[in-house]
Scaffold this motif. Structure first.
Motif, PDB file in Angstrom:
ATOM      1  N   THR A  33       0.800  -1.228   0.000  1.00  0.00           N
ATOM      2  CA  THR A  33       0.000   0.000   0.000  1.00  0.00           C
ATOM      3  C   THR A  33       0.833   1.279   0.000  1.00  0.00           C
ATOM      4  O   THR A  33       0.284   2.368  -0.108  1.00  0.00           O
ATOM      5  CB  THR A  33      -0.947   0.033   1.220  1.00  0.00           C
ATOM      6  N   ALA A  34       2.151   1.171   0.145  1.00  0.00           N
ATOM      7  CA  ALA A  34       2.973   2.381   0.212  1.00  0.00           C
ATOM      8  C   ALA A  34       4.400   2.053  -0.185  1.00  0.00           C
ATOM      9  O   ALA A  34       4.822   0.888  -0.205  1.00  0.00           O
ATOM     10  CB  ALA A  34       2.954   2.966   1.625  1.00  0.00           C
ATOM     11  N   ARG A  73       4.316  -0.544  -3.015  1.00  0.00           N
ATOM     12  CA  ARG A  73       3.348   0.025  -3.961  1.00  0.00           C
ATOM     13  C   ARG A  73       4.011   0.251  -5.324  1.00  0.00           C
ATOM     14  O   ARG A  73       3.380   0.038  -6.372  1.00  0.00           O
ATOM     15  CB  ARG A  73       2.790   1.330  -3.410  1.00  0.00           C
ATOM     16  N   LEU A  89      -2.319  -8.169  -3.618  1.00  0.00           N
ATOM     17  CA  LEU A  89      -1.773  -7.123  -2.760  1.00  0.00           C
ATOM     18  C   LEU A  89      -2.007  -7.484  -1.302  1.00  0.00           C
ATOM     19  O   LEU A  89      -3.136  -7.731  -0.881  1.00  0.00           O
ATOM     20  CB  LEU A  89      -2.439  -5.786  -3.074  1.00  0.00           C
ATOM     21  N   ALA A  94      -1.339  -6.370   2.753  1.00  0.00           N
ATOM     22  CA  ALA A  94      -0.972  -5.364   3.750  1.00  0.00           C
ATOM     23  C   ALA A  94      -2.014  -5.430   4.866  1.00  0.00           C
ATOM     24  O   ALA A  94      -3.005  -6.163   4.762  1.00  0.00           O
ATOM     25  CB  ALA A  94      -0.914  -3.960   3.148  1.00  0.00           C
ATOM     26  N   ASP A 117      -3.847  -2.762   6.087  1.00  0.00           N
ATOM     27  CA  ASP A 117      -4.928  -1.785   5.944  1.00  0.00           C
ATOM     28  C   ASP A 117      -5.819  -2.146   4.755  1.00  0.00           C
ATOM     29  O   ASP A 117      -5.457  -1.910   3.594  1.00  0.00           O
ATOM     30  CB  ASP A 117      -4.318  -0.389   5.761  1.00  0.00           C
ATOM     31  N   ARG A 132      -6.844   0.832   2.328  1.00  0.00           N
ATOM     32  CA  ARG A 132      -5.773   1.258   1.426  1.00  0.00           C
ATOM     33  C   ARG A 132      -5.525   0.207   0.353  1.00  0.00           C
ATOM     34  O   ARG A 132      -5.234   0.544  -0.802  1.00  0.00           O
ATOM     35  CB  ARG A 132      -4.485   1.542   2.209  1.00  0.00           C
ATOM     36  N   LEU A 133      -5.640  -1.052   0.713  1.00  0.00           N
ATOM     37  CA  LEU A 133      -5.491  -2.106  -0.282  1.00  0.00           C
ATOM     38  C   LEU A 133      -6.526  -1.964  -1.395  1.00  0.00           C
ATOM     39  O   LEU A 133      -6.209  -2.072  -2.582  1.00  0.00           O
ATOM     40  CB  LEU A 133      -5.632  -3.478   0.376  1.00  0.00           C
ATOM     41  N   SER A 139      -8.064   0.675  -2.320  1.00  0.00           N
ATOM     42  CA  SER A 139      -7.770   1.873  -3.106  1.00  0.00           C
ATOM     43  C   SER A 139      -6.667   1.607  -4.126  1.00  0.00           C
ATOM     44  O   SER A 139      -6.778   1.988  -5.301  1.00  0.00           O
ATOM     45  CB  SER A 139      -7.359   3.018  -2.167  1.00  0.00           C
ATOM     46  N   VAL A 140      -5.598   0.946  -3.700  1.00  0.00           N
ATOM     47  CA  VAL A 140      -4.499   0.635  -4.618  1.00  0.00           C
ATOM     48  C   VAL A 140      -4.963  -0.332  -5.699  1.00  0.00           C
ATOM     49  O   VAL A 140      -4.634  -0.178  -6.881  1.00  0.00           O
ATOM     50  CB  VAL A 140      -3.295   0.057  -3.847  1.00  0.00           C
ATOM     51  N   VAL A 161      -7.057  -8.380  -3.331  1.00  0.00           N
ATOM     52  CA  VAL A 161      -6.569  -7.850  -2.052  1.00  0.00           C
ATOM     53  C   VAL A 161      -6.613  -8.940  -0.991  1.00  0.00           C
ATOM     54  O   VAL A 161      -7.529  -9.753  -0.950  1.00  0.00           O
ATOM     55  CB  VAL A 161      -7.371  -6.613  -1.590  1.00  0.00           C
TER      56      VAL A 161
END
Length: 259
Positions: A10-11, A15, A30, A32, A34, A37-38, A40-41, A55
């Motif tokens: 996520t960052a 990312r 993906l 992580a 959060d 945030r997952l 969103s990415v 996710v």
């Protein structure tokens, strides 16, 4: 292009890996902590590159079972694993709570161990695949638990290379230097004293790492200054390396580390 699983997606570097791999046509999984945030990415990558983006919320300090299960799945198998998730603690070892130190080891060492062990057998059976384990230039200079954990990641990854030789599977360790991400802020480190020429860009770093993976490198060290450091540090007298480990440009800020 197959499917890639990226932890800490996520960052920062994670990312950047997810974005670069999606741009290459990989579907991505993906991972992580959060979930928001997952999502969103994932939406960003689907919209920008038209790839599948799955996710998988998980706290790798506590439970890797769901991620291991996904890595072993034969449905949409994982062709590339990027073990990137990690964090640091802003205080020195003796000033940290031991539970925080153990949590850091769980993410930096135990999760890398277990996820790599889950991924490699299927890749070897299929005759192709790759694992990228994200270490750090901190592995070269003793400075507490973080650098010790990253030294383990480097040695572990290099030790796997002969074990997968001839299988069609690659293992590479990525050793980045200081990179502009959320990493230092989350550890409440004030990095204002670090000169600008020592900072790497996460997207450029990942481009270099993937280029090194494609060319079959075992260790990827993006950035000229860090490649030079990687060549010089192992040859310095141990006493000097230990002294360098006591020097650090970070200053502790007033906030507590965010994990």
């Amino acid at each position: 292009m197959g499917t890639a699983l990226v932890t800490g997606a996520t960052a920062g570097i994670g990312r950047a890996f997810a974005r670069a791999l999606a741009a290459r046509g990989h579907d991505v999984v993906l991972v992580a902590r959060d979930a928001d945030r997952l999502l969103s990415v994932a939406a960003e990558l689907r919209g920008a590159y038209g790839v599948g983006a799955e996710v998988l919320p998980a706290d790798l300090a506590g439970d890797t079972e769901a991620v291991e299960k996904r890595l072993r799945s034969t449905e949409r198998p994982i062709d590339l694993l990027v073990n990137n998730a990690g964090f640091a603690l802003g205080r020195s070892f003796l000033n940290n709570d031991i539970a925080d130190e153990e949590r850091m080891l769980d993410v930096l060492v135990r999760a890398v161990l277990r996820l790599t062990h889950a991924a490699l057998p299927g890749m070897i059976e299929r005759g192709h695949g790759a694992v990228v384990n994200v270490s750090s230039v901190a592995a070269w200079v003793p400075r507490g638990t973080y650098s010790a954990a990253k030294a383990w990641v480097t040695a572990f990854s290099e030790g796997l290379v002969p074990q997968v030789a001839g299988t069609g599977v690659r293992v590479m360790v990525l050793a980045p230097g200081y990179t502009r991400t959320e990493f230092h802020a989350r550890a409440a480190m004030n990095m204002s004293r670090l000169p600008s020429w020592m900072w790497l860009d996460s997207d450029a770093l990942v481009v270099a790492a993937l280029r090194d993976l494609d060319s079959g490198r075992t260790v990827s060290v993006p950035g000229l200054v860090y490649r030079l450091a990687g060549a010089v540090l192992p040859r310095l007298p141990r006493r000097l390396v230990l002294a360098l480990g006591q020097q650090h440009p970070a200053r502790r800020s007033r906030s507590r580390p965010s994990q």
